[in-house]
Scaffold this motif. Structure first.
Motif, PDB file in Angstrom:
ATOM      1  N   VAL A  80      -2.327  30.982  31.275  1.00 53.10           N
ATOM      2  CA  VAL A  80      -1.843  31.643  32.492  1.00 53.10           C
ATOM      3  C   VAL A  80      -2.779  32.798  32.858  1.00 53.10           C
ATOM      4  O   VAL A  80      -3.095  33.644  32.013  1.00 53.10           O
ATOM      5  CB  VAL A  80      -0.401  32.144  32.294  1.00 53.10           C
ATOM      6  N   PRO A  81      -3.261  32.848  34.089  1.00 53.89           N
ATOM      7  CA  PRO A  81      -4.233  33.869  34.492  1.00 53.89           C
ATOM      8  C   PRO A  81      -3.679  35.291  34.426  1.00 53.89           C
ATOM      9  O   PRO A  81      -2.455  35.510  34.440  1.00 53.89           O
ATOM     10  CB  PRO A  81      -4.580  33.495  35.939  1.00 53.89           C
ATOM     11  N   TYR A  82      -4.604  36.240  34.373  1.00 51.69           N
ATOM     12  CA  TYR A  82      -4.250  37.656  34.314  1.00 51.69           C
ATOM     13  C   TYR A  82      -3.767  38.130  35.673  1.00 51.69           C
ATOM     14  O   TYR A  82      -4.325  37.785  36.723  1.00 51.69           O
ATOM     15  CB  TYR A  82      -5.469  38.473  33.887  1.00 51.69           C
ATOM     16  N   ASN A  83      -2.729  38.946  35.671  1.00 49.95           N
ATOM     17  CA  ASN A  83      -2.121  39.457  36.894  1.00 49.95           C
ATOM     18  C   ASN A  83      -2.739  40.810  37.260  1.00 49.95           C
ATOM     19  O   ASN A  83      -2.221  41.859  36.894  1.00 49.95           O
ATOM     20  CB  ASN A  83      -0.608  39.587  36.697  1.00 49.95           C
ATOM     21  N   PHE A  84      -3.855  40.774  37.991  1.00 51.94           N
ATOM     22  CA  PHE A  84      -4.487  42.005  38.453  1.00 51.94           C
ATOM     23  C   PHE A  84      -3.674  42.666  39.568  1.00 51.94           C
ATOM     24  O   PHE A  84      -3.481  43.881  39.591  1.00 51.94           O
ATOM     25  CB  PHE A  84      -5.887  41.704  39.010  1.00 51.94           C
ATOM     26  N   SER A  85      -3.222  41.846  40.508  1.00 53.96           N
ATOM     27  CA  SER A  85      -2.721  42.393  41.773  1.00 53.96           C
ATOM     28  C   SER A  85      -1.521  43.309  41.588  1.00 53.96           C
ATOM     29  O   SER A  85      -1.432  44.360  42.236  1.00 53.96           O
ATOM     30  CB  SER A  85      -2.372  41.246  42.732  1.00 53.96           C
ATOM     31  N   ASP A  86      -0.606  42.944  40.696  1.00 54.44           N
ATOM     32  CA  ASP A  86       0.603  43.772  40.558  1.00 54.44           C
ATOM     33  C   ASP A  86       0.331  45.113  39.905  1.00 54.44           C
ATOM     34  O   ASP A  86       1.113  46.054  40.061  1.00 54.44           O
ATOM     35  CB  ASP A  86       1.674  43.015  39.772  1.00 54.44           C
ATOM     36  N   LEU A  87      -0.774  45.226  39.160  1.00 55.22           N
ATOM     37  CA  LEU A  87      -1.119  46.524  38.580  1.00 55.22           C
ATOM     38  C   LEU A  87      -1.374  47.566  39.672  1.00 55.22           C
ATOM     39  O   LEU A  87      -1.163  48.760  39.474  1.00 55.22           O
ATOM     40  CB  LEU A  87      -2.353  46.402  37.690  1.00 55.22           C
ATOM     41  N   LEU A  88      -1.822  47.108  40.824  1.00 52.32           N
ATOM     42  CA  LEU A  88      -2.142  48.028  41.913  1.00 52.32           C
ATOM     43  C   LEU A  88      -0.896  48.678  42.501  1.00 52.32           C
ATOM     44  O   LEU A  88      -0.985  49.683  43.204  1.00 52.32           O
ATOM     45  CB  LEU A  88      -2.906  47.280  43.011  1.00 52.32           C
ATOM     46  N   TYR A  89       0.270  48.107  42.219  1.00 54.57           N
ATOM     47  CA  TYR A  89       1.514  48.648  42.754  1.00 54.57           C
ATOM     48  C   TYR A  89       2.120  49.737  41.879  1.00 54.57           C
ATOM     49  O   TYR A  89       3.133  50.338  42.262  1.00 54.57           O
ATOM     50  CB  TYR A  89       2.540  47.532  42.931  1.00 54.57           C
ATOM     51  N   GLN A  90       1.535  50.002  40.718  1.00 50.83           N
ATOM     52  CA  GLN A  90       2.130  50.971  39.803  1.00 50.83           C
ATOM     53  C   GLN A  90       2.361  52.343  40.435  1.00 50.83           C
ATOM     54  O   GLN A  90       3.398  52.970  40.190  1.00 50.83           O
ATOM     55  CB  GLN A  90       1.282  51.103  38.532  1.00 50.83           C
ATOM     56  N   PRO A  91       1.435  52.856  41.253  1.00 50.50           N
ATOM     57  CA  PRO A  91       1.679  54.204  41.819  1.00 50.50           C
ATOM     58  C   PRO A  91       2.918  54.282  42.704  1.00 50.50           C
ATOM     59  O   PRO A  91       3.458  55.375  42.900  1.00 50.50           O
ATOM     60  CB  PRO A  91       0.400  54.477  42.626  1.00 50.50           C
ATOM     61  N   ILE A  92       3.369  53.151  43.251  1.00 56.27           N
ATOM     62  CA  ILE A  92       4.528  53.190  44.150  1.00 56.27           C
ATOM     63  C   ILE A  92       5.689  52.344  43.607  1.00 56.27           C
ATOM     64  O   ILE A  92       6.561  51.925  44.364  1.00 56.27           O
ATOM     65  CB  ILE A  92       4.148  52.715  45.572  1.00 56.27           C
ATOM     66  N   LYS A  93       5.694  52.116  42.286  1.00 51.77           N
ATOM     67  CA  LYS A  93       6.724  51.212  41.766  1.00 51.77           C
ATOM     68  C   LYS A  93       8.127  51.779  41.904  1.00 51.77           C
ATOM     69  O   LYS A  93       9.098  51.030  41.966  1.00 51.77           O
ATOM     70  CB  LYS A  93       6.435  50.844  40.318  1.00 51.77           C
ATOM     71  N   GLY A  94       8.241  53.115  41.981  1.00 57.61           N
ATOM     72  CA  GLY A  94       9.561  53.702  42.187  1.00 57.61           C
ATOM     73  C   GLY A  94      10.192  53.243  43.493  1.00 57.61           C
ATOM     74  O   GLY A  94      11.409  53.075  43.582  1.00 57.61           O
ATOM     75  N   MET A  95       9.369  53.008  44.512  1.00 57.38           N
ATOM     76  CA  MET A  95       9.882  52.529  45.792  1.00 57.38           C
ATOM     77  C   MET A  95      10.088  51.020  45.787  1.00 57.38           C
ATOM     78  O   MET A  95      10.932  50.494  46.509  1.00 57.38           O
ATOM     79  CB  MET A  95       8.911  52.912  46.914  1.00 57.38           C
TER      80      MET A  95
END
Length: 227
Positions: free
Chosen positions: A128-143
């Motif tokens: 299963v490939p690495y999930n790069f894209s969702d890491l970019l959402y960490q700064p706004i994960k509270g929202m």
């Protein structure tokens, strides 16, 4: 080494030391030995880890070490990291130490341990490939965590997953496997969390009350020595 090529020689369904047998639906040669799950959390080591630390907290990566009683030298680690597909490694555990890594042992019943193991082996089988894209959402994960527009992935069939990062994979494996006692509560709690937003530090905080810290210098040789 592919997961399918990995083989432990033992009669299928043989009784375990605790009187339990491997569930029939987990018919895999890797599951022919009593197993123990140690979650290994890594502090920043590489330059890229420093950037991840700003988003993810003190732990920037994690593995799952599965200690096999009968053949501890063959105990595999599972993970995915920075573009690598999810995979199994026999040698990765040789890097573990007690300074840059923290290991915690989760005492699971046999069917739970086998289920976690089976889940991550399927992830490795399917690369299963690495999930790069969702890491970019960490700064706004509270929202995002309560947003209906940021849906979690379904976890029943790991072969159907499009991509995962390390702590996401183990969150999915645990919530799909924990069924008994207070571990069932942990499984339920994890099902309420969006796996796409759970960092290694987040998962450490969730599972730590259910785990014991272990000496990784001993664990990599197959010995569970609590610290």
């Amino acid at each position: 080494m592919s997961v399918n090529a990995y083989c432990i020689e033992e009669e299928e369904g043989e009784a375990r030391d605790n009187g339990s047998t491997i569930p029939a639906h987990l018919n895999n040669p890797l599951l022919q030995s009593p197993i123990h799950c140690v979650f290994v959390f890594r502090r920043p080591i590489m330059m890229s880890d420093r950037a991840i630390q700003l988003l993810a907290g003190p732990f920037t990566h994690m593995d799952l070490l599965v200690i096999m009683d009968k053949t501890p030298a063959d105990s595999p680690s599972f993970t995915t990291y920075m573009g690598e597909p999810f995979h199994m490694s026999i040698r990765a555990k040789n890097e573990y130490n007690n300074k840059q890594y923290t290991g915690v042992y989760m005492d699971l019943l046999p069917d739970e341990a086998y289920s976690v193991f089976d889940y991550v082996m399927k992830l490795a089988d399917h690369k299963v490939p690495y999930n790069f894209s969702d890491l970019l959402y960490q700064p706004i994960k509270g929202m995002l965590k309560d947003s209906p527009l940021f849906n979690d992935v379904h976890s029943d069939d790991p072969g159907q997953l499009q991509k995962v990062f390390c702590s996401q994979a183990f969150t999915l494996a645990l919530r799909n496997s924990l069924r008994h006692g207070n571990k069932a509560k942990l499984g339920s709690d994890l099902r309420w969390q969006n796996s796409r937003l759970i960092t290694p530090t987040d998962l450490y905080n969730y599972i730590r009350p259910y785990c014991s810290a272990v000496n990784l210098l001993q664990a990599r040789h197959g010995h569970l020595v609590r610290m």
